[in-house]
Enzyme design. Structure first.
Site, PDB file in Angstrom:
ATOM      1  CB  THR A 182     -13.045  13.604  -5.183  1.00 35.37           C
ATOM      2  OG1 THR A 182     -11.728  13.966  -5.645  1.00 35.37           O
ATOM      3  CG2 THR A 182     -13.907  13.213  -6.378  1.00 35.37           C
ATOM      4  CD  GLU A 327     -16.052  10.190  -7.859  1.00 35.20           C
ATOM      5  OE1 GLU A 327     -14.824  10.080  -7.844  1.00 35.20           O
ATOM      6  OE2 GLU A 327     -16.760  10.081  -6.829  1.00 35.20           O
ATOM      7  CE  LYS A 432      -5.418  -6.189  -3.073  1.00 34.61           C
ATOM      8  NZ  LYS A 432      -5.737  -4.984  -2.280  1.00 34.61           N
ATOM      9  CD1 TRP A 437      -8.176 -10.183  -1.610  1.00 37.68           C
ATOM     10  CD2 TRP A 437     -10.181  -9.603  -2.402  1.00 37.68           C
ATOM     11  NE1 TRP A 437      -8.001  -9.715  -2.887  1.00 37.68           N
ATOM     12  CE2 TRP A 437      -9.217  -9.348  -3.397  1.00 37.68           C
ATOM     13  CE3 TRP A 437     -11.507  -9.311  -2.680  1.00 37.68           C
ATOM     14  CZ2 TRP A 437      -9.533  -8.812  -4.640  1.00 37.68           C
ATOM     15  CZ3 TRP A 437     -11.833  -8.782  -3.912  1.00 37.68           C
ATOM     16  CH2 TRP A 437     -10.857  -8.532  -4.884  1.00 37.68           C
TER      17      TRP A 437
END
Length: 537
Positions: A182, A327, A432, A437
């Site tokens: 990654t 992944e 937030k 949100w």
């Protein structure tokens, strides 16, 4: 039914015989050098023989690459897994400490390096204790590599005199084929090990109509690096479908990419949004045409709807939105609208992340750990599982990334009843504010629809009253416009309480090693007072 192992060697055999006359075209800066799939197959056999006979590569030892997208890299992609070893693509864009870390962590024994990258690699090789041999694909000053105690061999010399055939072993399909780490934006990169089975099944998905619908009539420009999530599976997909591979090598700027598209008659291409944004700007500036290019896949980060519209209306190119992760090998979803969709409904499907294929299961988890419905409304963290989704990281126990056998993606969004994913943000990037949100991605997409804006990034920054509020960073196309004009532009598109109060001009949006907006870096610079911020009431 017969038990038939799904392996990379099957792709190698099939592509080099059935698709023998298909070609790999590598751009040199002046022209395209051409090699047939049959010759690639023969060279892959010679490479395997050289690695085995001269460098002693056996078992599942790691053979790393430090390379651009070119024919030699394709040969390594095919030869190393097929001989039973593991190909590990080193990300040349990681920080030096990270590159050295992953080479040692993966226990790379051999590294194959492009000649043009030798100056960079020479600064790193002394910090790679497991590396014994370095193979270089052309003339280069390798004195620093030799001084670091590594043997150095020329790539063509390694292949010279080796047989055109190799006794490819009958491998077990669950054995490791390749490794990719990654990008390591929040710590050391994590290793993902792809099996032969996972890569084979992933290849069938990429080739399929639910993927990218590749066939021997396509000419595919593979801009996305082969060191980034296996170039989205395109090298194997092209080899098995017979589609011509057009490899850009190190020439990744807009002008040479347009030249490749025109010279090679490219019909299909794949890259991150920032690349396509640069290509669009260059096309608009020069008045060039790219009549052969019909489809372009965009992934790696959310594609602004304005970019999708501009390519289609001005150049007849259909932008296909896709989503995935290292992944996940990486293909997760592809945004093909369902049959019968038209107008605004069709465009809504196209700007989503896309539909999950049959072999990738998905679920949404709420803040309390409950599973949420796929109703297009409920917002939760996305978790996935499937045969090309990792079950663990290599030598790295990270239980926080997995829950009951599901991979926690860290992405937040909704899923419609007909299986389309709409991501609102990364969990770490969602703003937030006052218990609600705000999607940074939604704000960015709206801002980049303004004709004066080349790029825009939005991050949450501390606010005494609301905990977090959005900061908008703008890269201008030419002459800037007042920030209050941009705020008014946004006002008709989002709720008033979501409008940013903080604005700043950027020379460029910081990018990660794979071309994504580096919001962590934006937040860091802001926190250190590095931006001149305009406040709007």
């Amino acid at each position: 039914m017969q038990d038939f192992p799904l392996t990379i060697s099957t792709i190698l055999r099939y592509g080099s015989t059935t698709n023998a006359d298909s070609q790999v075209l590598t751009y040199t800066g002046e022209n395209l050098r051409s090699t047939t799939f049959a010759e690639v197959g023969r060279r892959a056999a010679r490479l395997a023989n050289g690695l085995r006979n001269r460098l002693g590569v056996t078992g599942d030892q790691r053979v790393a690459t430090f390379m651009w997208n070119n024919r030699e890299h394709v040969e390594v992609y095919l030869a190393v897994p097929s001989m039973g070893a593991v190909v590990h693509t080193l990300n040349i864009r990681l920080f030096a400490d990270q590159i050295a870390y992953v080479a040692e962590h993966a226990e790379d024994r051999v590294v194959i390096v492009d000649a043009t990258l030798v100056p960079l690699f020479s600064k790193l090789v002394g910090r790679m204790p497991t590396v014994e041999h370095v193979v270089v694909t052309g003339p280069a000053d390798t004195s620093a590599i030799t001084e670091a105690g590594k043997s150095v061999l020329d790539y063509e010399e390694l292949l010279a005199g080796q047989p055109d055939e190799f006794d490819w072993p009958e491998l077990e399909e669950h054995e490791a084929a390749s490794m990719c780490y990654t990008s390591g934006t929040t710590g050391n990169p994590k290793g993902v090990v792809y099996s032969h089975r996972s890569m084979f099944l992933h290849t069938t998905q990429v080739v399929s109509p639910a993927g990218f619908s590749l066939s021997d009539g396509e000419r595919v420009l593979q801009i996305v690096p082969m060191f980034h999530a296996s170039a989205w599976g395109l090298p194997y997909a092209c080899f098995v479908s017979g589609a011509t591979m057009v490899m850009p090598d190190r020439f990744l700027q807009a002008a040479p990419l347009i030249a490749m598209i025109r010279e090679a008659g490219v019909t299909f291409a794949g890259a991150v949004p920032t690349i396509w944004s640069d290509v669009l700007a260059e096309l608009d500036r020069t008045g060039s045409a790219i009549p052969t290019l019909k489809r372009a896949v965009v992934g790696g980060s959310a594609c602004p709807p304005s970019l999708i519209t501009a390519f289609e209306e001005r150049y007849g190119v259909q932008i296909i939105h896709a989503w995935g992760m290292t992944e996940m090998s990486p293909l997760g979803t592809v945004a093909h609208p369902p049959a019968g969709a038209s107008g605004e409904r069709e465009f809504a499907y196209r700007t989503s992340q896309g539909r999950f294929p049959a072999l990738v299961r998905a679920r949404l988890i709420g803040p309390d750990g409950s599973e949420l419905p796929h109703d297009g409304e409920a917002v939760g963290e996305l978790e996935v599982r499937g045969p090309w989704v990792t079950a663990a990281y290599y030598k790295d126990d990270d239980p926080a990334k997995f829950r009951d056998g599901w991979l926690r993606t860290g992405d937040v969004g909704t899923i419609t009843p007909d299986g389309f994913l709409n991501l609102t943000d990364r969990e770490k990037d969602v703003i937030k504010s006052g218990g609600e949100w705000i999607s940074s991605v939604e704000l960015e997409n709206h801002l980049m629809a303004h004709p004066a804006v080349a790029e825009a990034t939005v991050v949450g920054v501390p606010d005494e009253r609301w905990a977090e509020r959005p900061l908008a960073g703008i890269v201008w196309r030419a002459e800037p416009v007042p920030f209050d004009e941009l705020r008014d532009f946004l006002a008709g598109r989002i709720a008033k309480w979501q409008l940013p109060e903080r604005w700043t001009t950027l020379e460029a949006v910081p990018k990660t090693s794979v071309g994504k907006f580096d919001k962590k870096e934006v937040r860091r610079v802001y926190g250190e007072g590095g931006y001149e911020v305009t406040y709007l009431d």
